[in-house]
Write a protein that holds these residues in place. Structure first.
Motif, short mmCIF file in Angstrom:
data_model
loop_
_atom_site.label_atom_id
_atom_site.label_comp_id
_atom_site.label_asym_id
_atom_site.label_seq_id
_atom_site.Cartn_x
_atom_site.Cartn_y
_atom_site.Cartn_z
N TYR A 1 4.67 1.62 1.68
CA TYR A 1 5.80 2.12 0.90
C TYR A 1 6.45 3.31 1.61
O TYR A 1 7.68 3.41 1.69
CB TYR A 1 5.34 2.51 -0.49
CG TYR A 1 6.45 3.03 -1.38
CD1 TYR A 1 7.60 2.28 -1.62
CD2 TYR A 1 6.34 4.28 -1.99
CE1 TYR A 1 8.62 2.76 -2.43
CE2 TYR A 1 7.35 4.77 -2.80
CZ TYR A 1 8.49 4.00 -3.02
OH TYR A 1 9.51 4.49 -3.81
N TYR A 2 5.62 4.20 2.14
CA TYR A 2 6.13 5.36 2.88
C TYR A 2 6.96 4.89 4.07
O TYR A 2 8.08 5.37 4.30
CB TYR A 2 4.95 6.22 3.35
CG TYR A 2 5.35 7.51 4.03
CD1 TYR A 2 5.21 8.73 3.38
CD2 TYR A 2 5.85 7.53 5.34
CE1 TYR A 2 5.56 9.93 4.00
CE2 TYR A 2 6.20 8.71 5.97
CZ TYR A 2 6.05 9.91 5.29
OH TYR A 2 6.40 11.08 5.91
N LEU B 1 -0.28 11.01 -1.62
CA LEU B 1 -0.77 9.72 -2.08
C LEU B 1 -1.19 8.85 -0.90
O LEU B 1 -2.24 8.18 -0.94
CB LEU B 1 0.31 9.02 -2.91
CG LEU B 1 -0.05 7.64 -3.48
CD1 LEU B 1 -1.23 7.76 -4.43
CD2 LEU B 1 1.15 7.03 -4.20
N VAL B 2 -0.39 8.86 0.16
CA VAL B 2 -0.72 8.09 1.36
C VAL B 2 -2.05 8.54 1.95
O VAL B 2 -2.93 7.72 2.26
CB VAL B 2 0.40 8.23 2.42
CG1 VAL B 2 -0.04 7.62 3.75
CG2 VAL B 2 1.68 7.55 1.94
N SER C 1 0.86 -1.19 0.00
CA SER C 1 0.00 0.00 0.00
C SER C 1 0.90 1.23 0.00
O SER C 1 2.10 1.14 0.33
CB SER C 1 -0.90 0.02 1.24
OG SER C 1 -0.13 0.31 2.40
N PRO C 2 0.36 2.40 -0.33
CA PRO C 2 1.16 3.63 -0.23
C PRO C 2 1.69 3.86 1.18
O PRO C 2 2.80 4.35 1.36
CB PRO C 2 0.16 4.72 -0.64
CG PRO C 2 -0.78 4.04 -1.56
CD PRO C 2 -0.95 2.65 -0.97
N SER D 1 -5.04 7.58 -0.06
CA SER D 1 -5.31 6.14 0.01
C SER D 1 -6.05 5.76 1.29
O SER D 1 -6.63 4.68 1.38
CB SER D 1 -3.99 5.35 -0.07
OG SER D 1 -3.26 5.42 1.16
N GLN E 1 -12.29 7.80 -2.78
CA GLN E 1 -10.96 8.04 -3.32
C GLN E 1 -10.99 8.59 -4.74
O GLN E 1 -10.17 9.43 -5.11
CB GLN E 1 -10.15 6.74 -3.27
CG GLN E 1 -9.77 6.34 -1.85
CD GLN E 1 -8.91 5.10 -1.79
OE1 GLN E 1 -8.28 4.72 -2.77
NE2 GLN E 1 -8.89 4.45 -0.64
N LEU F 1 5.22 11.80 -1.39
CA LEU F 1 4.48 10.56 -1.12
C LEU F 1 3.28 10.77 -0.20
O LEU F 1 2.27 10.06 -0.31
CB LEU F 1 5.40 9.53 -0.46
CG LEU F 1 6.34 8.72 -1.35
CD1 LEU F 1 7.19 7.80 -0.48
CD2 LEU F 1 5.55 7.92 -2.37
#
Length: 275
Positions: free
Chosen positions: A16-17, A80-81, A12-13, A84, A91, A77
């Motif tokens: 990833y973060y 985007l997080v 997921s974002p 999400s 969304q 980022l």
């Protein structure tokens, strides 16, 4: 609980973060506590974000970018997080907000989310459910970052007078919210018109709606129900709602008179009362 050793950056974002935050921190040779001390956050918070158990904020991202020399990666980022973390059905709307050249909205019962203050957001989101209220509030407020873009959208709000008088969060919260609305009075990209009670029957009686206009793409109409959203590019629907919006703007007060009404309601209804 997410295991830091098995954190999957592709999950997921948010994952990833967390993965990138941990990678940059370890490359810099810092512990979670050391990084926390530098950016003025707790080691616990750093750890929770690294393991995707806590949602980062734009402020956290900016501080860590500066501390770790990431070139602004986390700040890029974080939008985007946060998007999400919105409800799945919403969304797509957040993406429309980001892409739109112009947003036109009619709101009957409350101030649109893009212009809500933090206290008003908390009162709205916490009305029936106050779980994870900090994170949910941060996610909603992050949508307002579209106004910080190099080319932000033009925003038109026709707001029912009822929304000014519907006391959400108490007098202090409402006073702050209405003051926030008046702060846009001289901003040509954020325009607020109030539809007064005296307008009587009007073109928006069927409910609130949004129009998203784009450069080179069809206009999209968005309406909302309980726990569901309904975007459509159907030409007949777009034509009908565009006509309705034109009539609503014509029936609403001018920008200047709207600001005056907002100020009057703010003072008369939510001003400090003498004992």
């Amino acid at each position: 609980m997410t295991n830091i050793n098995t954190l999957d950056p592709g999950a997921s974002p948010l994952d990833y973060y967390g993965y990138e935050l941990r990678r940059y921190r370890e490359t810099a040779g810092l512990t979670q506590k050391q990084l926390g001390d530098i950016v003025n956050y707790t080691a616990s918070l750093v750890g929770q974000i690294e393991t995707a158990r806590k949602i980062p904020t734009p402020e956290f991202s900016e501080r860590v970018d500066a501390a770790l020399g990431t070139g602004g990666l986390l700040s890029r980022l974080v939008d985007l997080v946060l998007r999400s973390q919105l409800p799945a059905w919403f969304q797509q709307v957040a993406e429309l907000e980001v892409r739109a050249a112009e947003i036109c909205t009619f709101q009957m019962g409350m101030v649109h989310g893009l212009l809500q203050t933090p206290a008003y957001v908390r009162a709205v989101l916490g009305a029936l459910d106050d779980t994870d209220l900090d994170d949910r509030s941060a996610v909603r407020l992050a949508r307002q970052r579209i106004f910080e873009k190099e080319q932000p959208p033009v925003f038109w709000l026709v707001l029912s007078e009822a929304a000014l008088r519907q006391e959400i969060g108490g007098p202090e919260v409402m006073r702050g919210q209405l003051a926030h609305l008046t702060s846009f009075e001289n901003n040509p990209r954020i325009n607020i018109q109030v539809l007064p009670y005296t307008a009587g029957a009007h073109a928006g009686l069927t409910g609130s709606f949004n129009l998203y206009r784009f450069t080179g793409d069809p206009t999209i109409v968005y309406t909302e129900g309980y726990g569901s959203g309904h975007p459509t590019a159907n030409p007949d629907t777009v034509k009908d709602c565009s006509l309705r919006y034109d009539h609503l703007r014509a029936a609403a007060l001018s920008l200047r008179d709207s600001a005056e009404l907002i100020r009057r309601v703010m003072e008369d209804r939510y001003g400090e009362q003498l004992a």
